[in-house]
Design a protein around this motif. Structure first.
Motif, short mmCIF file in Angstrom:
data_model
loop_
_atom_site.label_atom_id
_atom_site.label_comp_id
_atom_site.label_asym_id
_atom_site.label_seq_id
_atom_site.Cartn_x
_atom_site.Cartn_y
_atom_site.Cartn_z
N THR A 1 0.85 -1.20 0.00
CA THR A 1 0.00 0.00 0.00
C THR A 1 0.88 1.24 0.00
O THR A 1 1.84 1.34 0.78
CB THR A 1 -0.92 0.01 1.22
OG1 THR A 1 -1.80 -1.11 1.15
CG2 THR A 1 -1.75 1.29 1.28
N THR B 1 -3.04 0.65 -3.69
CA THR B 1 -2.69 -0.64 -3.12
C THR B 1 -2.16 -1.56 -4.22
O THR B 1 -2.23 -1.25 -5.40
CB THR B 1 -3.90 -1.30 -2.45
OG1 THR B 1 -4.89 -1.62 -3.45
CG2 THR B 1 -4.52 -0.39 -1.40
N ASP C 1 -2.31 0.20 6.08
CA ASP C 1 -2.21 -0.39 4.76
C ASP C 1 -3.55 -0.93 4.25
O ASP C 1 -3.67 -1.31 3.08
CB ASP C 1 -1.13 -1.46 4.70
CG ASP C 1 -1.25 -2.51 5.79
OD1 ASP C 1 -2.30 -2.56 6.47
OD2 ASP C 1 -0.27 -3.27 5.98
#
Length: 447
Positions: free
Chosen positions: A48, A71, A199
Motif C-alpha cells: 500500500t 494498493t 495499509d
C-alpha cells in the motif's frame, strides 16, 4: 447569496494556509504537486502506498493535504482527503478558575513546535520543515515512520478428509501503519499530533498528551486527586477537548453525501431479537451526538468501486468524555458547508472579511446551509483525573478517532491471491462425506 458565502469567496486565498481548497469543480483528479520537502510518499511492506502533502501552521500545527492511497491490487492512486488537522484544543479546569483554547491562544506551531531529538523519532525519518512562525525556521519537526500494526487478518481454510475436518491453507498477515507525528510543548504539557495511515486504507487521527502536571494547581477532594505524600497536595482535574477538521475529497470528485445510520430493535425472530438499520441523509448543516448503534459515513456521489458501490469513509469514535460546560463541546460531530472563514471549532478568529459572530461550530450551522461540499468537525473529550503515576514525566495518554473505508475498494486491499475469487460469492458447497464419517462436534454458523 448569504453573507457567509460572500465572506467565504473573499477569504478563499487564505484557505490554503489551513488546508482548505477551492470548490470541488476546480479540483484536479491527479495528486497535486508539492515541493519535495513537503511531500510524503511511502510504500508499506504489504504494497500500500500513501502520498500526501504536509505543512506546519502556526496555530493548527501539522496539516495534511491532498491525501491519496493506492494498493497492490488497486495501483491507481485515489484521493481520500483534501485536508485534515486539529481545529481546537480546549482545556478547562474543574475548579472553574482556568480555561484555555490552546490552538488559538498559543498555537501548535511556531515556538511551541519542538525540534525532534532523542527517541522522538527512533526508527523513523525526521523531516526538515518550516515551523510556521512569522520568521519560519527550517527544523527537524516531522517524524515519518512505518510501524507494525499487529495482525491484519487471519483465516484458515478447512476441508474434509477420511477422519473428519482437516486444516487447510492458512492466510495470515501482519499489518503496517505509515505514521506522521509532530510534538508541541505548551507550558507544562507536551502534545503529540499523530496521523496513522494503515495499509488497509484506514486513517487514525490522534492527540497524545505527556510532559508534566501543572504545578501549584491545588483543589479540594471533589476537584483534585492527591499526589505526593498524604493528602497535602491535590492536582486539579481538567478536560482536554480536542477538535479536528476533516475535509474529504473522495476520488477528487468532492460533494460527498453525509449519511447517518441507526439500528434499533424490530421485534423477535425465532431465536433472537430482530434488528433494523435505517439510513438518514443529512442534507443541511447541523450538530450530532453519538448514541448506541449510531454511526455516520461520507459517501461519494460520483465515484464507485468496481462492484458498483459508492465509495465512502465511516467515522468511528472511541472513548469520549462529553464536557457540559459549553454548548459547542457537547456535539460529537458537526457537519458544515465548506467556508474559508470557519477555521477553528471555538475561538474562531474574526478577520475583516469574515462575519464577526462566527465564533464556534454552533455559529457555523445557524443558517442551515445545504451540504454540497461538507466539512466534518469531530470532537473527542478526555477528562483527566490525575494519578500518582502521572509524575514524572507523565505517561502518554491518547484521544482520537478513526476514518474507516467502507466500499472504497471491492475487497480487502490486502486480499491474498488464494482468496481473490471470494468477492461476493458464497462458500462452495462441501464435498460429500465418505460413508460413515460424521462431522465432529458440529457448530451452528455464526456468520
Amino acid at each position: 447569496m448569504t453573507n457567509r458565502k460572500i465572506a467565504g469567496t473573499l477569504a478563499l486565498l487564505t484557505a490554503a494556509a489551513l488546508g482548505a481548497s477551492v470548490p470541488s469543480a476546480a479540483r484536479a483528479a491527479a495528486p497535486a504537486p508539492c515541493s519535495g520537502s513537503s511531500t510524503v510518499k511511502e510504500t508499506l511492506p504489504n504494497g500500500t502506498t500513501w502520498q500526501l502533502c504536509w505543512r506546519i501552521h502556526d496555530k493548527a500545527g501539522l496539516v495534511l493535504t491532498q491525501v491519496y492511497v493506492s494498493t497492490k491490487r488497486n495501483p491507481q492512486p485515489v484521493q481520500v482527503l483534501d485536508s485534515i488537522r486539529l481545529a481546537q484544543l480546549h482545556v478547562p479546569y474543574d475548579t472553574g478558575d482556568m480555561e484555555f483554547d490552546d490552538l488559538t491562544d498559543i498555537g501548535m506551531g511556531g515556538y511551541a513546535l519542538e525540534t525532534l531529538d532523542g527517541d522522538d523519532c527512533k526508527g523513523g525519518s525526521a523531516r526538515l520543515g518550516s515551523d510556521g512562525s512569522a520568521e519560519p525556521a527550517q527544523r527537524k519537526v516531522l517524524c515519518v515512520s512505518a510501524e507494525p500494526a499487529g495482525l491484519a487478518y487471519r483465516a484458515r481454510e478447512e476441508s474434509w478428509g477420511e477422519n473428519g475436518p482437516e486444516a487447510g491453507t492458512l492466510y495470515s498477515r501482519q499489518g503496517h501503519d505509515l505514521v506522521l507525528r509532530t510534538i508541541s510543548k505548551l507550558s507544562w504539557y507536551e502534545y503529540v499530533t499523530e496521523f496513522r495511515l494503515r495499509d488497509d486504507g484506514q486513517i487514525s487521527a490522534r492527540l497524545g498528551a505527556t510532559g508534566d502536571l501543572a504545578p501549584g494547581s491545588e483543589a479540594d477532594a471533589a476537584r483534585g486527586w492527591p499526589i505526593g505524600k498524604g493528602d497535602a497536595f491535590k492536582a486539579t482535574m481538567h478536560y482536554h477537548n480536542a477538535f479536528w477538521r476533516v475535509d474529504f475529497n473522495i476520488a477528487g470528485k468532492g460533494g460527498e453525501k453525509v449519511q447517518q445510520y441507526d439500528t434499533a430493535l424490530d421485534g423477535r425472530g425465532e431465536m433472537a431479537a430482530k434488528l433494523k438499520t435505517t439510513r438518514t441523509d443529512i442534507a443541511t448543516e447541523g450538530t450530532f451526538t453519538k448514541v448506541d448503534q449510531r454511526w455516520w459515513r461520507l459517501a461519494s456521489q460520483a465515484s464507485k468501486n468496481t462492484d458498483g458501490h459508492q465509495r465512502s469513509y465511516e467515522l468511528v469514535t472511541g472513548g469520549n468524555d462529553r464536557y457540559q460546560g459549553h454548548p459547542e463541546t457537547k456535539p460529537d460531530v458537526t457537519f458544515t458547508e465548506k467556508n474559508a472563514c470557519e477555521k477553528y471549532a471555538s475561538g474562531n478568529a474574526s478577520d475583516p472579511e469574515c462575519p464577526p459572530n462566527s465564533r464556534t461550530v454552533l455559529d457555523f450551522v445557524k443558517d442551515k446551509q445545504k451540504l454540497t461540499d461538507p466539512v466534518m468537525w469531530v470532537r473527542v473529550g478526555f477528562h483527566h483525573v490525575p494519578r500518582d503515576e502521572d509524575q514524572s514525566p507523565m505517561p502518554m495518554h491518547w484521544q482520537g478517532f478513526d476514518l474507516v473505508p467502507r466500499d472504497f475498494t471491492a475487497m480487502n486491499p490486502l486480499t491474498p491471491d488464494g482468496r481473490i475469487g471470494q468477492n461476493g460469492n458464497p462458500e462452495p458447497a462441501p464435498e460429500p462425506e465418505p460413508s460413515g464419517v460424521q462431522p465432529s462436534n458440529p457448530q451452528p454458523s455464526q456468520g
